[in-house]
Design a protein around this motif. Structure first.
Motif, PDB file in Angstrom:
ATOM      1  N   ASP A 294      47.057  28.434  43.470  1.00 29.11           N
ATOM      2  CA  ASP A 294      47.912  28.208  44.639  1.00 29.11           C
ATOM      3  C   ASP A 294      47.988  29.421  45.568  1.00 29.11           C
ATOM      4  O   ASP A 294      48.108  29.275  46.772  1.00 29.11           O
ATOM      5  N   ASN A 295      47.903  30.628  45.017  1.00 29.30           N
ATOM      6  CA  ASN A 295      47.979  31.837  45.845  1.00 29.30           C
ATOM      7  C   ASN A 295      46.616  32.254  46.400  1.00 29.30           C
ATOM      8  O   ASN A 295      46.495  33.276  47.057  1.00 29.30           O
ATOM      9  N   GLY A 296      45.565  31.468  46.126  1.00 28.53           N
ATOM     10  CA  GLY A 296      44.239  31.757  46.651  1.00 28.53           C
ATOM     11  C   GLY A 296      43.332  32.517  45.708  1.00 28.53           C
ATOM     12  O   GLY A 296      42.152  32.714  46.003  1.00 28.53           O
ATOM     13  N   ASP A 297      43.853  32.958  44.579  1.00 29.05           N
ATOM     14  CA  ASP A 297      43.020  33.676  43.617  1.00 29.05           C
ATOM     15  C   ASP A 297      41.978  32.745  43.014  1.00 29.05           C
ATOM     16  O   ASP A 297      42.211  31.550  42.849  1.00 29.05           O
ATOM     17  N   LEU A 298      40.843  33.312  42.672  1.00 35.26           N
ATOM     18  CA  LEU A 298      39.771  32.583  42.004  1.00 35.26           C
ATOM     19  C   LEU A 298      39.933  32.768  40.506  1.00 35.26           C
ATOM     20  O   LEU A 298      40.019  33.892  40.020  1.00 35.26           O
ATOM     21  N   TYR A 299      39.966  31.658  39.767  1.00 33.92           N
ATOM     22  CA  TYR A 299      40.094  31.686  38.314  1.00 33.92           C
ATOM     23  C   TYR A 299      38.778  31.227  37.708  1.00 33.92           C
ATOM     24  O   TYR A 299      38.235  30.197  38.111  1.00 33.92           O
ATOM     25  N   ILE A 300      38.256  31.999  36.764  1.00 39.96           N
ATOM     26  CA  ILE A 300      37.006  31.643  36.088  1.00 39.96           C
ATOM     27  C   ILE A 300      37.313  31.493  34.603  1.00 39.96           C
ATOM     28  O   ILE A 300      37.748  32.442  33.949  1.00 39.96           O
ATOM     29  N   LYS A 301      37.088  30.307  34.085  1.00 38.59           N
ATOM     30  CA  LYS A 301      37.414  29.978  32.697  1.00 38.59           C
ATOM     31  C   LYS A 301      36.219  30.246  31.781  1.00 38.59           C
ATOM     32  O   LYS A 301      35.071  30.057  32.182  1.00 38.59           O
ATOM     33  N   ASP A 302      36.512  30.661  30.563  1.00 37.79           N
ATOM     34  CA  ASP A 302      35.486  30.873  29.536  1.00 37.79           C
ATOM     35  C   ASP A 302      34.324  31.731  30.043  1.00 37.79           C
ATOM     36  O   ASP A 302      33.160  31.332  30.009  1.00 37.79           O
ATOM     37  N   THR A 303      34.650  32.924  30.515  1.00 35.50           N
ATOM     38  CA  THR A 303      33.619  33.799  31.070  1.00 35.50           C
ATOM     39  C   THR A 303      32.628  34.256  30.003  1.00 35.50           C
ATOM     40  O   THR A 303      32.972  34.408  28.836  1.00 35.50           O
ATOM     41  N   THR A 304      31.405  34.433  30.452  1.00 36.28           N
ATOM     42  CA  THR A 304      30.337  34.960  29.605  1.00 36.28           C
ATOM     43  C   THR A 304      29.654  36.086  30.379  1.00 36.28           C
ATOM     44  O   THR A 304      29.943  36.301  31.561  1.00 36.28           O
ATOM     45  N   GLU A 305      28.735  36.778  29.741  1.00 36.36           N
ATOM     46  CA  GLU A 305      27.998  37.839  30.427  1.00 36.36           C
ATOM     47  C   GLU A 305      27.254  37.294  31.643  1.00 36.36           C
ATOM     48  O   GLU A 305      27.098  37.983  32.646  1.00 36.36           O
ATOM     49  N   HIS A 306      26.802  36.056  31.574  1.00 28.62           N
ATOM     50  CA  HIS A 306      26.080  35.444  32.695  1.00 28.62           C
ATOM     51  C   HIS A 306      26.957  35.373  33.954  1.00 28.62           C
ATOM     52  O   HIS A 306      26.458  35.512  35.076  1.00 28.62           O
ATOM     53  N   ASP A 307      28.268  35.168  33.785  1.00 31.62           N
ATOM     54  CA  ASP A 307      29.169  35.111  34.939  1.00 31.62           C
ATOM     55  C   ASP A 307      29.170  36.427  35.713  1.00 31.62           C
ATOM     56  O   ASP A 307      29.420  36.447  36.913  1.00 31.62           O
ATOM     57  N   GLY A 308      28.893  37.525  35.043  1.00 35.88           N
ATOM     58  CA  GLY A 308      28.839  38.822  35.699  1.00 35.88           C
ATOM     59  C   GLY A 308      27.643  38.990  36.620  1.00 35.88           C
ATOM     60  O   GLY A 308      27.562  39.964  37.364  1.00 35.88           O
TER      61      GLY A 308
ATOM     62  N   THR B  47      34.655  33.691  56.866  1.00 36.49           N
ATOM     63  CA  THR B  47      34.159  33.994  55.530  1.00 36.49           C
ATOM     64  C   THR B  47      34.096  35.505  55.398  1.00 36.49           C
ATOM     65  O   THR B  47      33.634  36.183  56.320  1.00 36.49           O
ATOM     66  N   SER B  48      34.572  36.029  54.283  1.00 36.88           N
ATOM     67  CA  SER B  48      34.546  37.478  54.106  1.00 36.88           C
ATOM     68  C   SER B  48      33.112  37.987  54.149  1.00 36.88           C
ATOM     69  O   SER B  48      32.180  37.301  53.728  1.00 36.88           O
ATOM     70  N   ARG B  49      32.935  39.170  54.686  1.00 35.59           N
ATOM     71  CA  ARG B  49      31.602  39.766  54.787  1.00 35.59           C
ATOM     72  C   ARG B  49      31.128  40.281  53.438  1.00 35.59           C
ATOM     73  O   ARG B  49      29.947  40.260  53.134  1.00 35.59           O
ATOM     74  N   ASN B  50      32.063  40.785  52.668  1.00 27.75           N
ATOM     75  CA  ASN B  50      31.723  41.412  51.391  1.00 27.75           C
ATOM     76  C   ASN B  50      31.904  40.443  50.237  1.00 27.75           C
ATOM     77  O   ASN B  50      32.787  39.595  50.256  1.00 27.75           O
ATOM     78  N   TYR B  51      31.068  40.615  49.254  1.00 22.07           N
ATOM     79  CA  TYR B  51      31.172  39.836  48.023  1.00 22.07           C
ATOM     80  C   TYR B  51      31.915  40.642  46.970  1.00 22.07           C
ATOM     81  O   TYR B  51      31.818  41.866  46.934  1.00 22.07           O
ATOM     82  N   ALA B  52      32.637  39.945  46.111  1.00 21.36           N
ATOM     83  CA  ALA B  52      33.282  40.561  44.952  1.00 21.36           C
ATOM     84  C   ALA B  52      32.449  40.222  43.726  1.00 21.36           C
ATOM     85  O   ALA B  52      31.810  39.176  43.670  1.00 21.36           O
ATOM     86  N   ARG B  53      32.477  41.093  42.773  1.00 19.70           N
ATOM     87  CA  ARG B  53      31.737  40.859  41.534  1.00 19.70           C
ATOM     88  C   ARG B  53      32.685  41.047  40.365  1.00 19.70           C
ATOM     89  O   ARG B  53      33.491  41.964  40.359  1.00 19.70           O
ATOM     90  N   ILE B  54      32.595  40.167  39.396  1.00 16.22           N
ATOM     91  CA  ILE B  54      33.406  40.353  38.202  1.00 16.22           C
ATOM     92  C   ILE B  54      32.593  41.144  37.186  1.00 16.22           C
ATOM     93  O   ILE B  54      31.364  41.067  37.160  1.00 16.22           O
ATOM     94  N   ILE B  55      33.286  41.910  36.396  1.00 15.37           N
ATOM     95  CA  ILE B  55      32.639  42.694  35.351  1.00 15.37           C
ATOM     96  C   ILE B  55      33.120  42.151  34.018  1.00 15.37           C
ATOM     97  O   ILE B  55      34.314  42.181  33.723  1.00 15.37           O
ATOM     98  N   VAL B  56      32.203  41.623  33.246  1.00 16.16           N
ATOM     99  CA  VAL B  56      32.525  41.046  31.949  1.00 16.16           C
ATOM    100  C   VAL B  56      32.245  42.102  30.886  1.00 16.16           C
ATOM    101  O   VAL B  56      31.144  42.637  30.808  1.00 16.16           O
ATOM    102  N   THR B  57      33.267  42.403  30.094  1.00 13.11           N
ATOM    103  CA  THR B  57      33.091  43.423  29.044  1.00 13.11           C
ATOM    104  C   THR B  57      33.238  42.821  27.673  1.00 13.11           C
ATOM    105  O   THR B  57      33.750  41.756  27.492  1.00 13.11           O
TER     106      THR B  57
END
Length: 84
Positions: free
Chosen positions: A42-56, A74-84
């Motif tokens: 609802d607040n606009g955050d992106l939720y990623i369920k059951d993350t794996t290394e591939h999601d990174g 559309t934002s110019r910059n991309y965000a990247r998630i870091i899976v540890t």
């Protein structure tokens, strides 16, 4: 394991941004509602369920709408998630 990404909206435009309308994965996959793996909270955050290394390997960017002009951006910059 799950991941959460938040869009950083600059202060000078935050009064005009009505909402984050969707997120886009770098391969063009659009996330605008609940999906079995991805969700737009609802607040606009992106939720990623059951993350794996591939999601990174994916980058994401958000789409926003101006509450005054209804212009969509559309934002110019991309965000990247870091899976540890």
């Amino acid at each position: 394991m799950a991941a959460l990404s938040t869009a950083q909206i600059p202060n000078y435009v935050s009064d005009y941004v009505k909402e984050i309308t969707s997120w886009e994965r770098m391969d063009g996959f659009l996330i605008s509602s609940q999906h079995r793996k991805y969700g737009l909270l609802d607040n606009g955050d992106l939720y990623i369920k059951d993350t794996t290394e591939h999601d990174g390997t994916y980058n994401f960017r958000c789409h926003v709408e101006n509450s005054v002009t209804k212009e969509k951006r559309t934002s110019r910059n991309y965000a990247r998630i870091i899976v540890t």
